[in-house]
Design a protein around this motif. Structure first.
Motif, PDB file in Angstrom:
ATOM      1  N   ILE A 290      98.748  82.433 -14.499  1.00  0.00           N
ATOM      2  CA  ILE A 290      99.762  81.410 -14.207  1.00  0.00           C
ATOM      3  C   ILE A 290      99.093  80.068 -13.926  1.00  0.00           C
ATOM      4  CG2 ILE A 290     101.502  80.707 -12.505  1.00  0.00           C
ATOM      5  CD1 ILE A 290     102.149  83.760 -12.229  1.00  0.00           C
ATOM      6  N   SER A 291      97.983  80.092 -13.228  1.00  0.00           N
ATOM      7  CA  SER A 291      97.258  78.872 -12.897  1.00  0.00           C
ATOM      8  C   SER A 291      96.665  78.207 -14.136  1.00  0.00           C
ATOM      9  CB  SER A 291      96.143  79.202 -11.896  1.00  0.00           C
ATOM     10  OG  SER A 291      95.348  78.077 -11.628  1.00  0.00           O
ATOM     11  N   ASP A 292      96.024  78.988 -14.986  1.00  0.00           N
ATOM     12  CA  ASP A 292      95.392  78.425 -16.181  1.00  0.00           C
ATOM     13  C   ASP A 292      96.397  78.126 -17.283  1.00  0.00           C
ATOM     14  OD1 ASP A 292      92.897  78.498 -15.028  1.00  0.00           O
ATOM     15  OD2 ASP A 292      92.288  80.372 -15.979  1.00  0.00           O
ATOM     16  N   GLY A 293      97.488  78.890 -17.316  1.00  0.00           N
ATOM     17  CA  GLY A 293      98.477  78.730 -18.377  1.00  0.00           C
ATOM     18  C   GLY A 293      98.100  79.515 -19.616  1.00  0.00           C
ATOM     19  N   ASN A 294      99.101  79.950 -20.363  1.00  0.00           N
ATOM     20  CA  ASN A 294      98.879  80.673 -21.619  1.00  0.00           C
ATOM     21  C   ASN A 294     100.128  80.573 -22.476  1.00  0.00           C
ATOM     22  OD1 ASN A 294     100.701  82.573 -20.550  1.00  0.00           O
ATOM     23  ND2 ASN A 294      99.047  83.844 -19.724  1.00  0.00           N
ATOM     24  N   ARG A 295     100.249  81.424 -23.455  1.00  0.00           N
ATOM     25  CA  ARG A 295     101.385  81.350 -24.383  1.00  0.00           C
ATOM     26  C   ARG A 295     102.718  81.632 -23.704  1.00  0.00           C
ATOM     27  NH1 ARG A 295     100.973  86.886 -27.946  1.00  0.00           N
ATOM     28  NH2 ARG A 295     103.039  86.173 -28.617  1.00  0.00           N
ATOM     29  N   TYR A 296     102.676  82.292 -22.522  1.00  0.00           N
ATOM     30  CA  TYR A 296     103.917  82.661 -21.842  1.00  0.00           C
ATOM     31  C   TYR A 296     104.323  81.693 -20.743  1.00  0.00           C
ATOM     32  CZ  TYR A 296     103.014  87.116 -24.160  1.00  0.00           C
ATOM     33  OH  TYR A 296     102.767  88.086 -25.103  1.00  0.00           O
ATOM     34  N   VAL A 297     103.369  80.925 -20.207  1.00  0.00           N
ATOM     35  CA  VAL A 297     103.668  80.082 -19.058  1.00  0.00           C
ATOM     36  C   VAL A 297     102.809  78.821 -19.104  1.00  0.00           C
ATOM     37  CG1 VAL A 297     101.963  81.266 -17.591  1.00  0.00           C
ATOM     38  CG2 VAL A 297     103.868  80.063 -16.527  1.00  0.00           C
ATOM     39  N   LYS A 298     103.423  77.700 -18.694  1.00  0.00           N
ATOM     40  CA  LYS A 298     102.656  76.467 -18.534  1.00  0.00           C
ATOM     41  C   LYS A 298     101.762  76.604 -17.310  1.00  0.00           C
ATOM     42  CE  LYS A 298     106.467  73.632 -20.310  1.00  0.00           C
ATOM     43  NZ  LYS A 298     107.440  72.556 -19.966  1.00  0.00           N
ATOM     44  N   GLY A 299     100.586  76.010 -17.354  1.00  0.00           N
ATOM     45  CA  GLY A 299      99.696  76.045 -16.192  1.00  0.00           C
ATOM     46  C   GLY A 299     100.379  75.462 -14.977  1.00  0.00           C
ATOM     47  N   CYS A 300     100.351  76.188 -13.864  1.00  0.00           N
ATOM     48  CA  CYS A 300     101.052  75.775 -12.645  1.00  0.00           C
ATOM     49  C   CYS A 300     100.082  75.656 -11.471  1.00  0.00           C
ATOM     50  CB  CYS A 300     102.113  76.814 -12.266  1.00  0.00           C
ATOM     51  SG  CYS A 300     103.428  77.059 -13.477  1.00  0.00           S
ATOM     52  N   THR A 301     100.428  74.769 -10.537  1.00  0.00           N
ATOM     53  CA  THR A 301      99.714  74.715  -9.268  1.00  0.00           C
ATOM     54  C   THR A 301     100.146  75.922  -8.439  1.00  0.00           C
ATOM     55  OG1 THR A 301      99.634  72.307  -9.302  1.00  0.00           O
ATOM     56  CG2 THR A 301      99.292  73.387  -7.183  1.00  0.00           C
TER      57      THR A 301
END
Length: 314
Positions: A172-183
């Protein structure tokens, strides 16, 4: 963390006679899970999910001495147990590499709370193990429109929930195809998620992650919201009413939650006095149920907020 580092990090905190006994076994340290020292008792390892008494293959066992416990504690604390008083009162010290050293002895009380421990008689070194990518299989189910869903991991003990949460945080922090990188803000009350050593997380939690180490979960969640503006907050093993109230506050502030709780099923979690209300009110959007009937870290089921089954046996 490579194998050489893992081996060196653990061996260097063992008393020299114990170190020699462990080294003589020629172990693959990727498979070492625990090293237990108890005064007057055999040296015991948990290795590849099986218990071993050292040295193996002999009738006379190696017995741990009081001096070896003392020497081990000196190495662990850099000759200053006093400096680790805060961690000692929780029953463990985190060493380089994120490995946790559990300690037991006589409790020193202040009021009705443990202030410190003395006369240490047992030491348990629990190896930190990361499984990068173990959350791959659940990522499609806990995200929607590249956003994280409020997620609760329900698991019996020793089924890999902390390992799963750790990798969820990283992705979740780095981000991938499923989720934008988040704080991501992590409240790591027992130093299990990040495995912080001198304030620095030893486990890989991603480029946008802030860790609040050794802080009570409820207080830590409020601190993170006020100071670090996280988009996602992650905590392990919620249970108290204060934890649940802080989760409600975080959700109302627009933070997405990743949390875990001990349990066997969604129904059992729903029966918990305070947490059950959040489940009945459908505050969490996804539920991951873990087990170990087939293998450690088995994802038995994933449910949505209505209790509808999304998948089974990932």
């Amino acid at each position: 963390m490579n194998r050489v580092n893992r081996k060196q990090q653990v061996l260097q905190v063992l008393a020299k006679p114990v170190r020699s006994a462990v080294e003589a076994e020629g172990l693959d340290f990727e498979k070492v899970q625990e090293i237990r020292l108890r005064i007057g008792k055999p040296l015991i390892l948990v290795y590849d999910n099986e218990e071993r008494l050292l040295p193996t293959g002999v009738s006379t066992r190696y017995l741990i001495t009081k001096e070896e416990i003392r020497e081990t504690l000196e190495y662990i604390s850099h000759y200053s147990l006093y400096a680790y008083e805060h961690e000692m009162r929780q029953g463990f010290i985190t060493i380089e590499g994120g490995h946790r050293v559990g300690v037991m002895g006589k409790a020193i009380l202040e009021g009705n709370k443990v202030k410190n421990l003395q006369y240490i008689s047992s030491v348990n070194i629990r190896m930190s193990h990361e499984i990068l990518g173990c959350a791959d299989k659940v990522m499609p189910y806990i995200t929607k429109n590249r956003q994280v869903c409020h997620t609760l991991v329900i698991s019996p003990p020793c089924c890999g929930k902390t390992t799963l949460i750790r990798d969820l945080i990283r992705q979740i922090s780095d981000g991938n195809r499923y989720v934008k990188g988040c704080t991501v803000g992590v409240v790591d009350e027992r130093s299990e998620i990040g495995g912080c050593y001198l304030g620095v997380a030893q486990n890989q939690l991603g480029m946008r992650t802030d860790v609040l180490d050794c802080c009570p979960k409820a207080e830590g969640m409020i601190m993170l919201i006020r100071s670090m503006a996280p988009q996602v907050i992650a905590v392990d093993e919620i249970g108290s009413p204060e934890d649940v109230h802080a989760i409600e506050y975080a959700m109302q502030c627009g933070c997405k939650m990743i949390a875990s709780v001990h349990g066997l099923s969604m129904a059992e979690a729903a029966d918990k006095p305070v947490l059950g209300r959040l489940i009945r009110e459908r505050r969490f959007e996804r539920y991951i149920i873990l087990g170990n009937e087939k293998r450690p870290g088995e994802v038995r089921e994933v449910y949505d907020e209505r209790g509808s089954l999304l998948c089974r046996d990932l």
